[in-house]
Design an enzyme around this catalytic site. Structure first.
Site, PDB file in Angstrom:
ATOM      1  N   ARG A   1      -5.898 -41.714   6.456  1.00 12.24           N
ATOM      2  CA  ARG A   1      -5.700 -42.447   7.724  1.00 12.24           C
ATOM      3  C   ARG A   1      -4.237 -42.777   7.936  1.00 12.24           C
ATOM      4  O   ARG A   1      -3.725 -42.710   9.059  1.00 12.24           O
ATOM      5  CB  ARG A   1      -6.524 -43.737   7.713  1.00 12.24           C
TER       6      ARG A   1
ATOM      7  N   ASP B   1     -12.675 -45.396  -0.242  1.00  6.47           N
ATOM      8  CA  ASP B   1     -11.657 -46.010   0.618  1.00  6.47           C
ATOM      9  C   ASP B   1     -10.263 -45.542   0.234  1.00  6.47           C
ATOM     10  O   ASP B   1      -9.407 -45.364   1.090  1.00  6.47           O
ATOM     11  CB  ASP B   1     -11.728 -47.535   0.567  1.00  6.47           C
TER      12      ASP B   1
ATOM     13  N   LYS C   1     -14.608 -52.842   0.199  1.00  8.78           N
ATOM     14  CA  LYS C   1     -13.929 -53.376  -0.983  1.00  8.78           C
ATOM     15  C   LYS C   1     -14.392 -54.800  -1.289  1.00  8.78           C
ATOM     16  O   LYS C   1     -14.592 -55.157  -2.448  1.00  8.78           O
ATOM     17  CB  LYS C   1     -12.412 -53.378  -0.762  1.00  8.78           C
TER      18      LYS C   1
ATOM     19  N   SER D   1     -13.329 -50.121   5.705  1.00  6.44           N
ATOM     20  CA  SER D   1     -12.328 -50.139   4.629  1.00  6.44           C
ATOM     21  C   SER D   1     -12.269 -51.509   3.969  1.00  6.44           C
ATOM     22  O   SER D   1     -12.364 -51.639   2.747  1.00  6.44           O
ATOM     23  CB  SER D   1     -10.961 -49.769   5.216  1.00  6.44           C
TER      24      SER D   1
ATOM     25  N   HIS E   1      -9.359 -62.063   2.270  1.00  5.67           N
ATOM     26  CA  HIS E   1      -8.650 -60.838   2.645  1.00  5.67           C
ATOM     27  C   HIS E   1      -7.997 -61.009   4.004  1.00  5.67           C
ATOM     28  O   HIS E   1      -8.599 -61.559   4.915  1.00  5.67           O
ATOM     29  CB  HIS E   1      -9.627 -59.655   2.697  1.00  5.67           C
TER      30      HIS E   1
HETATM   31  N1  URA Z   1      -6.576 -53.440   5.145  1.00  7.37           N
HETATM   32  C1  URA Z   1      -7.445 -52.605   4.552  1.00  7.37           C
HETATM   33  O1  URA Z   1      -7.750 -52.756   3.387  1.00  7.37           O
HETATM   34  N2  URA Z   1      -7.976 -51.581   5.258  1.00  7.37           N
HETATM   35  C2  URA Z   1      -7.670 -51.373   6.547  1.00  7.37           C
HETATM   36  O2  URA Z   1      -8.196 -50.442   7.141  1.00  7.37           O
HETATM   37  C3  URA Z   1      -6.762 -52.245   7.162  1.00  7.37           C
HETATM   38  C4  URA Z   1      -6.235 -53.276   6.446  1.00  7.37           C
END
Ligand code: URA
Ligand code: CA
Length: 436
Positions: free
Chosen positions: A170, A163, A189, A185, A84
């Protein structure tokens, strides 16, 4: 007695530390809709102002990870890996390292996102491949990972649903760049997505969520520490986003550059970061002894063409046209190309990355509103990087524009983004740190 939103709001408003039950009540309220958006938003703002302790951040992450169904990958043989990025411009490493790592025997089960603000999203990029499906259910997703070795799909609706709700709030309440909210966040995931090994690419610089190095470092350390508590193996690299990573920005353009790297036609910083991230994945999965030998394995898969073949296989399994891998002319192409000339002689001193990302958005590569359709063909091709010498009038980049592009707006932004110095300029470091 049930915990009321007003109790939690009052406590955080005055800077108190929320306990686990209070945090669970908040996450449940986001997931089942029992808290109103204004109550959720008010708490997000209070968190953004007062911060969270490590204990609160951990509770929030775990509660969000458990807000939906966790993916169980245990019936796929072998080590499963995921990756990620915190988000960047020209940041197409996934399309390179996922097939390369799969060609080395790793199983890569990746769920990606769409573009966010000025940053691009892997799902949007993949959709520029004719026929490609990213909306794939769990069983089919696992089937492709089992058979091909890798798949890149969109997050299923049931993965960390808290999220989805909090993220959308947000985005519109100026609470995106808040450390505990970013940590929870991303990690919620990744924990729910079930991989054994996760490599995080934390960006730093003018095109990153956390632009200062110290903040990027804290973000990386927090995510690795909390991630490892879950019993998986997390690593993070802190990499440069003071200029776009690749030379191409925009959806089809980035797919083209990824294919060029996989085909061995293009080198440079995009390739370097992709190999570094992929190497940490292979090392953490036990497929390679160390990062150096892992990088060699990955480079060999470029030289032999196996990485590109694997990408073609994955595309075909997801309904896309695999011929794009061997003929990038099959990708959507923009109608017009407009060179952006250097204003004077000198050296490229800075490229304000967020401005360049926003310029690509004005051309149609990103969304202004949720429901906007993208023009997958448009974007920007960089011709120079920081430190390169330029002559007045020589192109520093080219805009690839379509019918709906705001070329004037994009031109204004890119001219503001580039500064040219009379003195020679040193290129910024690419890999700033490794956190394990
Ligand atoms: N990517 C995400 O999935 N969440 C965030 O808060 C920032 C970047
Ligand atoms: Ca992203």
């Amino acid at each position: 007695m049930a915990i009321k939103p007003s109790d939690v709001l009052r406590k955080k408003r005055f800077g108190g530390e929320l306990n686990e039950a209070e945090i669970r009540a908040f996450v449940k309220g986001a997931t089942d809709g029992s808290w109103a958006d204004y109550q959720l938003s008010a708490l997000l703002m209070a968190i953004a102002i007062h911060g969270m302790t490590d204990r609160e951040t951990l509770s929030l992450t775990l509660a969000m990870a458990k807000s939906g169904d966790a993916l169980d990958l245990s019936d796929i043989p072998g080590v499963k890996a995921d990756k990620h990025s915190t988000g960047g411009v020209g940041d197409t490493t996934s399309l390179i390292l996922v097939p390369l790592a799969a060609a080395c025997g790793l199983r890569v089960a990746k769920m990606s996102g769409r573009g966010l603000g000025f940053t691009g999203g892997t799902l949007d990029k993949l959709e520029s491949i004719p026929g490609m499906r990213i909306d794939i259910g769990v069983e089919e997703f696992k089937g492709i990972v089992r058979k091909v070795g890798c798949a890149i799909v969109g997050q299923t609706a049931s993965l960390a649903p808290a999220d989805k709700v909090l993220y959308a709030l947000r985005d519109v309440t100026e609470t995106v760049d808040c450390m505990p909210l970013v940590v929870s966040s991303i990690l919620s995931k990744k924990l729910a997505a079930g991989a054994d090994v996760v490599v995080l690419d934390v960006k730093t610089g003018s095109g990153a969520i956390m632009d200062a190095f110290g903040k990027s470092q804290k973000l990386a350390r927090d995510m690795v520490r909390i991630g490892n508590l879950s019993g998986r193996r997390f690593s993070a690299l802190i990499t440069d986003m003071d200029q776009p990573l690749g030379m191409h920005i925009g959806n089809a353009l980035e797919v083209e550059e990824a294919i060029d790297v996989l085909a061995g036609r293009t080198a440079g910083q995009l390739k370097e970061v992709a190999l570094e991230l992929g190497a940490h994945m292979l090392r953490n999965a036990g497929i390679a002894q160390d990062v150096g030998s892992a990088k060699e394995m990955l480079s060999e898969r470029i030289a032999s063409g196996e990485g590109l073949e694997k990408f073609a296989e994955m595309i075909e399994a997801q309904g896309g046209d695999p011929r794009v891998c061997f003929d990038t002319a099959l990708l959507p192409k923009a109608k017009r190309r407009i060179d952006v000339p250097a204003a004077r002689d000198g050296y490229v001193a800075a490229t304000r990355t967020s401005d360049i990302g926003n310029a690509a958005k004005l051309l149609g590569a990103g969304r202004e509103r949720k429901e906007d359709a993208l023009d997958l063909s448009v974007g920007i091709v960089m011709k120079k990087r920081i430190g390169d010498p330029v002559r007045r009038g020589e192109p520093v980049m080219a805009l690839h524009a379509g019918e709906r592009s705001d070329v004037v707006g994009a031109m204004t932004l890119v001219n503001r983004a580039i500064s040219i110095s009379e003195q020679p300029v040193k290129a910024p470091a690419l890999i700033h740190a490794v956190v394990e």
